[in-house]
Write a protein that holds these residues in place. Structure first.
Motif, PDB file in Angstrom:
ATOM      1  N   ASP A 279     -19.673  86.846  75.563  1.00 39.33           N
ATOM      2  CA  ASP A 279     -20.244  85.988  76.594  1.00 39.33           C
ATOM      3  C   ASP A 279     -19.774  84.561  76.364  1.00 39.33           C
ATOM      4  OD1 ASP A 279     -21.683  84.702  78.488  1.00 39.33           O
ATOM      5  OD2 ASP A 279     -23.666  85.211  77.696  1.00 39.33           O
ATOM      6  N   GLN A 280     -18.890  84.087  77.210  1.00 42.42           N
ATOM      7  CA  GLN A 280     -18.310  82.759  77.058  1.00 42.42           C
ATOM      8  C   GLN A 280     -18.667  81.861  78.238  1.00 42.42           C
ATOM      9  OE1 GLN A 280     -15.740  82.079  74.120  1.00 42.42           O
ATOM     10  NE2 GLN A 280     -17.428  83.435  73.661  1.00 42.42           N
ATOM     11  N   ARG A 281     -19.838  82.111  78.846  1.00 43.02           N
ATOM     12  CA  ARG A 281     -20.208  81.339  80.027  1.00 43.02           C
ATOM     13  C   ARG A 281     -20.387  79.868  79.722  1.00 43.02           C
ATOM     14  NH1 ARG A 281     -25.149  84.968  82.072  1.00 43.02           N
ATOM     15  NH2 ARG A 281     -25.381  85.072  79.805  1.00 43.02           N
ATOM     16  N   ARG A 282     -20.905  79.564  78.536  1.00 41.94           N
ATOM     17  CA  ARG A 282     -21.108  78.146  78.179  1.00 41.94           C
ATOM     18  C   ARG A 282     -19.770  77.412  78.132  1.00 41.94           C
ATOM     19  NH1 ARG A 282     -21.443  75.175  73.313  1.00 41.94           N
ATOM     20  NH2 ARG A 282     -20.929  77.039  72.134  1.00 41.94           N
TER      21      ARG A 282
ATOM     22  N   SER B 280     -17.070  78.299  79.745  1.00 40.84           N
ATOM     23  CA  SER B 280     -16.573  78.240  81.121  1.00 40.84           C
ATOM     24  C   SER B 280     -17.181  77.063  81.870  1.00 40.84           C
ATOM     25  CB  SER B 280     -16.888  79.549  81.847  1.00 40.84           C
ATOM     26  OG  SER B 280     -16.440  79.511  83.176  1.00 40.84           O
ATOM     27  N   VAL B 281     -18.490  76.865  81.711  1.00 39.73           N
ATOM     28  CA  VAL B 281     -19.149  75.726  82.358  1.00 39.73           C
ATOM     29  C   VAL B 281     -18.589  74.409  81.820  1.00 39.73           C
ATOM     30  CG1 VAL B 281     -21.349  74.513  82.628  1.00 39.73           C
ATOM     31  CG2 VAL B 281     -21.255  76.999  82.878  1.00 39.73           C
TER      32      VAL B 281
ATOM     33  N   HIS C  29     -12.442  82.277  80.789  1.00 43.39           N
ATOM     34  CA  HIS C  29     -13.629  82.522  79.973  1.00 43.39           C
ATOM     35  C   HIS C  29     -14.731  83.236  80.756  1.00 43.39           C
ATOM     36  CE1 HIS C  29     -12.621  80.568  76.178  1.00 43.39           C
ATOM     37  NE2 HIS C  29     -12.005  79.627  76.875  1.00 43.39           N
ATOM     38  N   ARG C  30     -14.648  83.238  82.064  1.00 43.19           N
ATOM     39  CA  ARG C  30     -15.615  83.982  82.883  1.00 43.19           C
ATOM     40  C   ARG C  30     -15.152  85.409  83.139  1.00 43.19           C
ATOM     41  NH1 ARG C  30     -20.749  82.850  83.886  1.00 43.19           N
ATOM     42  NH2 ARG C  30     -20.586  83.720  85.983  1.00 43.19           N
TER      43      ARG C  30
END
Length: 418
Positions: A126-129, A131-132, A118-119
């Motif tokens: 934008d899939q940073r959330r 990924s976290v 996802h990063r």
């Protein structure tokens, strides 16, 4: 509201390969029930299955939103995920024995792969959330590998995954606001505000359908293997073989004759609303999918020379769960006596297990299979009516389904809603 998308992406070949690894893992869960046929073991199997299920959901949603079978990176992420998943499958029996460390470490590893996927750069997404979130899950599973009584950490990890993966797009609600039932249905049928959160309905329906086929294949393999292990081709052999195969065919009919079309059309109408996808697929399919595992274990045990008493109960309980889980939106009349008839049918289904007091277990399997065929025929008629209603007004259809459970509202709704 958008029209149903008749196109959409197709399931990739690498996804099918990934599913084969998961079917192996699910088979180990069923074998764990067979090894110790008690309800406590079945409950533990459900928890283990849910952990594997949400791992599979992660890859299904990843490829649904941003996967491309022509991209080398996307294929490599999926292939990399098969390694820790395969390790987890081989360690399932250790989880039942109270030694979940390697299984938990494998689950942490696969979530690190999902976090990295996802990063990975992809234009406009934008899939940073997410990924976290997967990084947090990896930490929780990693910690659970070194401390006792780790089920609580697994539950927290899975719940937070459900939240960030398919329940986003909530920013339109005011704090303290409680929308009406109709408003909730309209929100679920509205396209997500963030296009990057949209689910491809055609791909998701095909992906879940193929996975259900593979689970049905596990049931067929169980029937054939258990039948071959009987010492002679006696009457019990033929009863069990016929009953198991007829049962698998009826289960196929219940799901694929119309339920799969209802789910795909609803998600298509919504423009890929992630909350509706959670309700129909990620959460909605968990019970019928595990029911197939429970039935596979029950049929396997029923074909033993001295089957335990739990064998037919696993089969009938699994069939009851399957029927309940695949008929969520297949409503017929809203009159109270029709609702009572549906509850009675489920009660009869689970209590078919009492026939083992007068019939041998293979014969009971055949009776259960015949009952499943009759149920499939009835639900096919009901679902045809539901598909007709759904095509006219999806919002009104879903509102009627919800109102079906409102106290005192059956007679009024049946008069006003038909």
């Amino acid at each position: 509201m958008t029209d149903v998308d008749e196109g959409g992406k197709r399931v990739g070949w690498v996804e099918l390969y990934f599913d084969l690894v998961f079917v192996f893992a699910v088979g180990q869960v069923a074998h764990g029930i067979v090894a110790d046929p008690h309800w406590a073991r079945a409950a533990a199997a459900l928890g283990l299955f849910a952990t594997l299920w949400w791992t599979w959901i992660g890859f299904a949603v990843l490829y649904n939103r941003r996967g491309d079978d022509s991209r080398v990176a996307d294929r490599l992420f999926v292939l990399a995920g098969t390694i820790p998943c395969g390790i987890a499958a081989t360690q399932a029996h250790h989880v039942f024995e109270g030694h979940p460390a390697i299984f938990a470490a494998a689950m942490a590893g696969v979530r690190l792969i999902l976090a990295a996927a996802h990063r990975w750069p992809r234009d406009g997404i934008d899939q940073r959330r997410i990924s976290v979130g997967y990084t947090v899950s990896a930490v929780l599973f990693g910690v659970s590998a070194v401390i006792p009584h780790s089920w609580a950490l697994w539950a927290v990890a899975l719940l937070q995954e459900a939240g960030f993966l398919l329940l986003g797009d909530r920013h339109g609600r005011q704090r303290g606001e409680r929308p009406t039932r109709e408003a909730r249905w309209r929100l679920m049928l509205a396209p997500p505000r963030d296009p990057n959160l949209a689910i491809d309905s055609a791909h998701l329906a095909e992906r879940f359908g193929l996975f259900m086929i593979l689970l049905l294949g596990e049931l067929v393999i169980t029937v054939g293997t258990a039948a071959l292990e009987r010492p002679a081709d006696d009457l019990g052999y033929w009863l069990a073989l016929a009953g198991g195969l007829v049962l698998a065919g009826a289960l196929w009919w219940v799901y694929f004759s119309s339920a799969v079309e209802i789910y795909e059309r609803l998600l298509g109408f919504s423009g890929g609303n992630p909350a509706l996808a959670y309700s129909l697929y990620a959460g909605g399919h968990l019970m019928p999918a595990f029911a197939l595992v429970l039935m596979a274990a029950g049929v396997n045990l029923s074909l033993h020379e001295s089957p335990p008493s739990a064998a037919v109960w696993f089969t009938t309980a699994g069939l009851t769960m399957y029927l309940a889980g695949t008929r969520v939106f297949a409503a017929g009349s809203h009159r109270w006596y029709f609702a009572l008839a549906r509850v009675a049918a489920l009660a009869v289904t689970v209590n078919l297990a009492f026939l083992d007091r007068v019939l041998p277990a293979p014969a009971v399997v055949l009776v259960i299979a015949v009952w499943a065929v009759g149920t499939a025929a009835v639900t096919a008629v009901i679902r045809h009516r539901s598909l007709t209603s759904l095509g006219e007004d999806p919002v009104a259809f879903l509102r009627q389904v919800a109102d079906q459970h409102r106290p005192g509202g059956d007679d009024k709704d049946s008069e006003s809603g038909g």
